[in-house]
Design a protein around this motif. Structure first.
Motif, PDB file in Angstrom:
ATOM      1  N   UNK A 236       0.816  -1.216   0.000  1.00 32.13           N
ATOM      2  CA  UNK A 236       0.000   0.000   0.000  1.00 32.13           C
ATOM      3  C   UNK A 236       0.846   1.261   0.000  1.00 32.13           C
ATOM      4  N   UNK A 237       0.338   2.291  -0.647  1.00 30.34           N
ATOM      5  CA  UNK A 237       0.938   3.615  -0.512  1.00 30.34           C
ATOM      6  C   UNK A 237       0.493   4.265   0.788  1.00 30.34           C
ATOM      7  N   UNK A 238      -0.658   3.823   1.278  1.00 31.37           N
ATOM      8  CA  UNK A 238      -1.302   4.510   2.403  1.00 31.37           C
ATOM      9  C   UNK A 238      -2.181   3.522   3.158  1.00 31.37           C
ATOM     10  N   UNK A 239      -2.202   3.653   4.490  1.00 24.79           N
ATOM     11  CA  UNK A 239      -3.177   2.954   5.323  1.00 24.79           C
ATOM     12  C   UNK A 239      -3.949   4.003   6.107  1.00 24.79           C
ATOM     13  N   UNK A 240      -5.250   4.090   5.854  1.00 24.62           N
ATOM     14  CA  UNK A 240      -6.092   5.076   6.529  1.00 24.62           C
ATOM     15  C   UNK A 240      -6.638   4.465   7.808  1.00 24.62           C
ATOM     16  N   UNK A 241      -6.309   5.091   8.942  1.00 26.91           N
ATOM     17  CA  UNK A 241      -6.676   4.564  10.254  1.00 26.91           C
ATOM     18  C   UNK A 241      -7.339   5.669  11.072  1.00 26.91           C
ATOM     19  N   UNK A 242      -8.501   5.374  11.643  1.00 28.78           N
ATOM     20  CA  UNK A 242      -9.145   6.271  12.607  1.00 28.78           C
ATOM     21  C   UNK A 242      -8.947   5.623  13.974  1.00 28.78           C
ATOM     22  N   UNK A 243      -7.947   6.058  14.753  1.00 31.63           N
ATOM     23  CA  UNK A 243      -7.519   5.272  15.908  1.00 31.63           C
ATOM     24  C   UNK A 243      -8.402   5.402  17.145  1.00 31.63           C
ATOM     25  N   UNK A 244      -9.051   6.548  17.312  1.00 31.17           N
ATOM     26  CA  UNK A 244      -9.799   6.791  18.537  1.00 31.17           C
ATOM     27  C   UNK A 244     -11.288   6.934  18.252  1.00 31.17           C
ATOM     28  N   UNK A 245     -12.095   6.018  18.874  1.00 33.47           N
ATOM     29  CA  UNK A 245     -13.567   6.106  18.783  1.00 33.47           C
ATOM     30  C   UNK A 245     -13.984   6.179  17.325  1.00 33.47           C
ATOM     31  N   UNK A 246     -13.559   5.161  16.610  1.00 32.07           N
ATOM     32  CA  UNK A 246     -13.607   5.126  15.158  1.00 32.07           C
ATOM     33  C   UNK A 246     -15.003   5.415  14.616  1.00 32.07           C
ATOM     34  N   UNK A 247     -15.045   6.167  13.522  1.00 33.13           N
ATOM     35  CA  UNK A 247     -16.284   6.431  12.795  1.00 33.13           C
ATOM     36  C   UNK A 247     -16.345   5.443  11.625  1.00 33.13           C
ATOM     37  N   UNK A 248     -17.293   4.471  11.663  1.00 28.78           N
ATOM     38  CA  UNK A 248     -18.519   4.431  12.456  1.00 28.78           C
ATOM     39  C   UNK A 248     -18.488   3.502  13.669  1.00 28.78           C
ATOM     40  N   UNK A 249     -17.441   2.681  13.848  1.00 28.24           N
ATOM     41  CA  UNK A 249     -17.526   1.565  14.780  1.00 28.24           C
ATOM     42  C   UNK A 249     -17.453   1.972  16.245  1.00 28.24           C
ATOM     43  N   UNK A 250     -16.893   3.148  16.548  1.00 29.55           N
ATOM     44  CA  UNK A 250     -16.807   3.613  17.929  1.00 29.55           C
ATOM     45  C   UNK A 250     -15.679   2.994  18.735  1.00 29.55           C
ATOM     46  N   UNK A 251     -14.866   2.113  18.123  1.00 34.14           N
ATOM     47  CA  UNK A 251     -13.817   1.406  18.859  1.00 34.14           C
ATOM     48  C   UNK A 251     -12.505   2.178  18.794  1.00 34.14           C
ATOM     49  N   UNK A 252     -11.565   1.784  19.660  1.00 42.87           N
ATOM     50  CA  UNK A 252     -10.265   2.458  19.763  1.00 42.87           C
ATOM     51  C   UNK A 252      -9.135   1.463  19.537  1.00 42.87           C
ATOM     52  N   UNK A 253      -8.157   1.878  18.749  1.00 49.79           N
ATOM     53  CA  UNK A 253      -6.982   1.053  18.463  1.00 49.79           C
ATOM     54  C   UNK A 253      -6.146   0.924  19.732  1.00 49.79           C
ATOM     55  N   UNK A 254      -5.848  -0.302  20.126  1.00 46.92           N
ATOM     56  CA  UNK A 254      -5.096  -0.529  21.363  1.00 46.92           C
ATOM     57  C   UNK A 254      -3.657  -0.038  21.244  1.00 46.92           C
ATOM     58  N   UNK A 255      -3.031   0.147  22.395  1.00 50.91           N
ATOM     59  CA  UNK A 255      -1.642   0.598  22.399  1.00 50.91           C
ATOM     60  C   UNK A 255      -0.710  -0.370  21.700  1.00 50.91           C
ATOM     61  N   UNK A 256      -0.875  -1.660  21.954  1.00 54.28           N
ATOM     62  CA  UNK A 256      -0.017  -2.658  21.327  1.00 54.28           C
ATOM     63  C   UNK A 256      -0.182  -2.659  19.813  1.00 54.28           C
ATOM     64  N   UNK A 257      -1.414  -2.510  19.343  1.00 55.74           N
ATOM     65  CA  UNK A 257      -1.653  -2.507  17.902  1.00 55.74           C
ATOM     66  C   UNK A 257      -1.049  -1.269  17.242  1.00 55.74           C
ATOM     67  N   UNK A 258      -1.023  -0.167  17.933  1.00 53.13           N
ATOM     68  CA  UNK A 258      -0.393   1.035  17.384  1.00 53.13           C
ATOM     69  C   UNK A 258       1.101   0.800  17.140  1.00 53.13           C
ATOM     70  N   UNK A 259       1.746   0.159  18.105  1.00 51.94           N
ATOM     71  CA  UNK A 259       3.178  -0.125  17.970  1.00 51.94           C
ATOM     72  C   UNK A 259       3.409  -1.085  16.806  1.00 51.94           C
ATOM     73  N   UNK A 260       2.593  -2.125  16.704  1.00 56.68           N
ATOM     74  CA  UNK A 260       2.746  -3.095  15.612  1.00 56.68           C
ATOM     75  C   UNK A 260       2.495  -2.460  14.257  1.00 56.68           C
ATOM     76  N   UNK A 261       1.503  -1.591  14.190  1.00 58.53           N
ATOM     77  CA  UNK A 261       1.186  -0.943  12.917  1.00 58.53           C
ATOM     78  C   UNK A 261       2.342  -0.063  12.459  1.00 58.53           C
ATOM     79  N   UNK A 262       2.942   0.650  13.387  1.00 51.61           N
ATOM     80  CA  UNK A 262       4.119   1.455  13.042  1.00 51.61           C
ATOM     81  C   UNK A 262       5.257   0.585  12.527  1.00 51.61           C
ATOM     82  N   UNK A 263       5.458  -0.578  13.139  1.00 50.70           N
ATOM     83  CA  UNK A 263       6.527  -1.462  12.690  1.00 50.70           C
ATOM     84  C   UNK A 263       6.236  -2.011  11.303  1.00 50.70           C
TER      85      UNK A 263
END
Length: 385
Positions: free
Chosen positions: A157-184
């Motif tokens: 991918x050229x880009x990964x679009x992520x809504x990390x906090x209280x996602x629209x529409x799902x309302x969920x939040x990306x966990x701390x561990x997943x943020x680190x993994x996504x960056x890696x």
């Protein structure tokens, strides 16, 4: 409750939300992510507008430049711990999205999106003919394992679009561990993370996770946010934070698009923030939203006991799965007849089931939510008939 939101097929956005409502019905709208007027600090905004005109009449009323009102740009830079040249202030965050997509998404560019995701994100990327790769959202955010499989299978991918906090529409939040993994993963597979974060400041319970922007050791993250959810949407002010060379490139495109964004709005927001009114506004918004989402969850449990959902810890939206055999298009139409506006879950994904709705609780006062859910439950029964 389900561990993650079920997703549904894409259709034009919000069409059902404003169509088919019978006249003379007291409409209860769960359709649009906007604050109700009672939680907008109109008096504070009046004072901020006066202060803007008094403090800087020329800058407030002039064209300015495409990077935005200088004092607000500096305030945003300080908030995120970057330099002003890393910031571009725009006419709302959707304008920021559009500029970034224009810069990074070419025809047939692979782009990772969440499933479900904001319907306007899908629209913007499809208009640019990006090749979309949806990755499911779980109760703790994007399924990073699924993304890793996709990458190992050869998608670049050229880009990964992520809504990390209280996602629209799902309302969920990306966990701390997943943020680190996504960056890696972004580092390992050489893609940009677009951290689309308009709800960051409206967490009303739980601990805040560091942004991926804060944790980015390189140049993998471009960050966007907005004042629509913390101040009001009518001032249409958002921003991008990213590498200085990319911001410079986008600023040139912005100059050719509109010369400059709205200086009056941006100067007003700067005065609103500098006076302390923004902090007070955020506290007001958070208190109201917490009361509203708790009432919504209680009413769903009472009137639609088979519905499955994750209760958000912030933000504006709750995603509800009404179960197999429910057609959200029929429910939305029946709800409109009952005087309730909702948005079909099918607006937020490319394909999938049809049993979901997005409910925005931000604009409905707590004492009207139960009646709205009662009407919605009646609409669900009507749609099954």
């Amino acid at each position: 409750m389900r561990r993650g939101p079920r997703t549904c097929r894409s259709t034009p956005t919000l069409r059902a939300a404003y169509a088919g409502v019978m006249p003379n019905i007291d409409v209860i709208s769960f359709s649009r992510g906007a604050p109700s007027l009672d939680i907008v600090d109109t008096e504070g905004l009046k004072a901020a507008a006066v202060a803007a005109l008094e403090a800087d009449p020329a800058g407030t009323t002039g064209y300015g430049t495409s990077v935005g009102y200088p004092a607000l740009r500096e305030w945003i830079a300080a908030k995120h711990g970057v330099q002003p040249e890393n910031v571009l202030v725009t006419n709302g965050s959707m304008q920021a999205d559009a500029f970034l997509f224009d810069a990074l998404v070419k025809p047939d560019s692979p782009v990772v999106v969440e499933r479900p995701t904001y319907d306007r994100t899908l629209l913007g990327l499809r208009e640019r003919r990006g090749r979309l790769h949806p990755v499911r959202v779980q109760a703790d955010g994007l399924d990073v394992d699924e993304l890793e499989v996709l990458l190992k299978d050869g998608v670049r991918p050229s880009l990964a679009h992520i809504i990390p906090n209280f996602q629209n529409p799902a309302g969920v939040t990306l966990s701390g561990d997943k943020r680190v993994r996504l960056l890696q993963l972004a580092e390992d597979y050489d893609f940009t993370i677009f951290e689309d974060d308009p709800y960051l400041d409206i967490r009303f319970r739980g601990d805040q996770f560091p942004t991926m922007l804060e944790q980015d050791a390189g140049r993998r993250v471009v960050y966007a946010s907005s004042f629509s959810k913390t101040v009001c949407p009518g001032l249409r002010t958002g921003y991008l934070v990213g590498p200085a060379d990319l911001i410079k490139q986008i600023a040139a495109a912005a100059t050719n698009t509109y010369i400059a964004p709205n200086m009056f709005a941006q100067s007003t927001i700067y005065q609103f923030a500098a006076s302390g009114a923004l902090d007070r506004s955020i506290e007001t918004v958070k208190a109201a939203l917490e009361e509203r989402v708790d009432q919504l969850a209680a009413s769903l449990r009472a009137h639609l006991p088979n519905a499955e959902f994750v209760v958000p810890d912030g933000g504006y939206f709750l995603w509800v799965d009404l179960g197999e055999g429910v057609d959200c298009a029929k429910v939305a139409a029946a709800a409109a007849d009952e005087g309730v506006q909702v948005v079909k879950g099918t607006d937020f994904v490319l394909d999938g089931g049809e049993s979901c709705l997005r409910l925005a609780y931000s604009a409905v006062k707590a004492d009207r939510i139960d009646e709205g859910v009662r009407r919605l439950a009646k609409a669900v029964e009507t749609s099954r008939a």
